[in-house]
Design a protein around this motif. Structure first.
Motif, mmCIF file in Angstrom:
data_model
loop_
_atom_site.group_PDB
_atom_site.id
_atom_site.type_symbol
_atom_site.label_atom_id
_atom_site.label_comp_id
_atom_site.label_asym_id
_atom_site.label_seq_id
_atom_site.Cartn_x
_atom_site.Cartn_y
_atom_site.Cartn_z
ATOM 1 N N HIS A 12 0.487 4.229 -2.717
ATOM 2 C CA HIS A 12 0.354 5.651 -2.373
ATOM 3 C C HIS A 12 1.455 6.475 -3.059
ATOM 4 O O HIS A 12 1.203 7.605 -3.496
ATOM 5 C CB HIS A 12 0.424 5.843 -0.861
ATOM 6 N N GLU B 168 0.826 -1.210 0.000
ATOM 7 C CA GLU B 168 0.000 0.000 0.000
ATOM 8 C C GLU B 168 0.859 1.258 0.000
ATOM 9 O O GLU B 168 0.468 2.278 -0.578
ATOM 10 C CB GLU B 168 -0.932 -0.003 1.210
ATOM 11 N N GLU C 266 0.399 6.860 -6.711
ATOM 12 C CA GLU C 266 -0.728 7.805 -6.831
ATOM 13 C C GLU C 266 -0.241 9.248 -6.723
ATOM 14 O O GLU C 266 -0.700 10.127 -7.463
ATOM 15 C CB GLU C 266 -1.764 7.514 -5.742
ATOM 16 N N HIS C 267 0.671 9.511 -5.807
ATOM 17 C CA HIS C 267 1.190 10.873 -5.647
ATOM 18 C C HIS C 267 2.005 11.304 -6.860
ATOM 19 O O HIS C 267 1.970 12.478 -7.258
ATOM 20 C CB HIS C 267 2.045 10.963 -4.379
ATOM 21 N N TYR D 126 6.508 8.045 1.431
ATOM 22 C CA TYR D 126 5.894 6.726 1.558
ATOM 23 C C TYR D 126 6.908 5.591 1.397
ATOM 24 O O TYR D 126 6.606 4.446 1.747
ATOM 25 C CB TYR D 126 4.781 6.560 0.530
#
Length: 242
Positions: free
Chosen positions: A163, A159, A166-167, A178
């Protein structure tokens, strides 16, 4: 380490992405005659080579779309596909492991042929050998992430990678944060993947852009044999000039 993570995983992705897109456009515009696969099939088309080619290309294509979907699918969508973070990680480990092994076996065959087959090696450019070696190392590190993932089956580390992705694709700051606690083998695998995009426009990989979709609907080519010449050739005679 925080500064290094910021450079490698928050700045470098945009450099690699920019070179990937604009470099491909520039090469297509200025060097269209180099936009090809540089196939060496005519120099060596053994059954082993064909098997290696199928294994490599099939595995790589599966891994590419698997990573693309896996990294860009928001965790909020997992329940709609009957997945949890745990089951998604298991699925990624099993399917990615099988595809990775297939691609690695194929890459081993192709790399050996590319480096040690006399005619193929002589015809190959440095870039041809470099990109194959880079993909080979990338596959090794990708498979190396599986034993590490097996020790943490909660899906929390995966995960974090989601993340991060996605960023990056949404141009949000703080992506590298992350990856602060992610195991180093994941970081190397990620860095090598970004490097593949960086060198993409300067290698034979550009032929991926040219998907031969028209081939599916193209009419068959009609090939007719010159019967008179064939009869003369079988009889041992020479065809006359006309």
């Amino acid at each position: 380490m925080h500064i290094l993570d910021y450079i490698l995983f928050e700045v470098y992705p945009y450099i690699a992405g920019t070179v990937f897109l604009f470099g491909s456009l520039v090469r297509y515009d200025m060097s269209q005659y180099t936009w090809k696969t540089n196939s060496s099939q005519l120099l060596n088309n053994s059954i082993i080579f064909q098997a290696g080619s199928y294994l490599f290309h099939g595995g790589i294509i599966f891994l590419f779309f698997g990573h693309l979907i896996g990294l860009l699918m928001p965790p909020a969508l997992y329940p709609y596909f009957g997945l949890t973070a745990h089951s998604k990680q298991i699925l990624a480990m099993v399917s990615g492991g099988l595809a990775g092994v297939a691609a690695l076996i194929g890459a081993t065959i192709l790399l050996y042929r590319r480096l040690f087959h006399r005619l193929v090696s002589a015809q190959s450019l440095r870039g041809d050998k470099f990109i194959l070696i880079l993909l080979y190392v990338q596959l090794l590190f990708g498979l190396g992430t599986i034993p590490v993932s097996a020790q943490h089956l909660s899906g929390a580390e995966m995960e974090m990678l989601v993340h991060w992705a996605e960023h990056i694709v949404t141009f949000r700051p703080g992506a590298s944060a992350y990856l602060a606690g992610v195991y180093w083998v994941f970081k190397v695998h990620l860095f090598l993947g970004l490097t593949v995009f960086l060198v993409f426009p300067f290698t034979r990989l550009v032929h991926i852009w040219s998907v031969p979709y028209r081939y599916i609907g193209r009419r068959y080519q009609v090939v007719r044999q010159d019967q008179a010449r064939s009869d003369q050739a079988r009889a041992g005679g020479k065809p006359r000039r006309i």
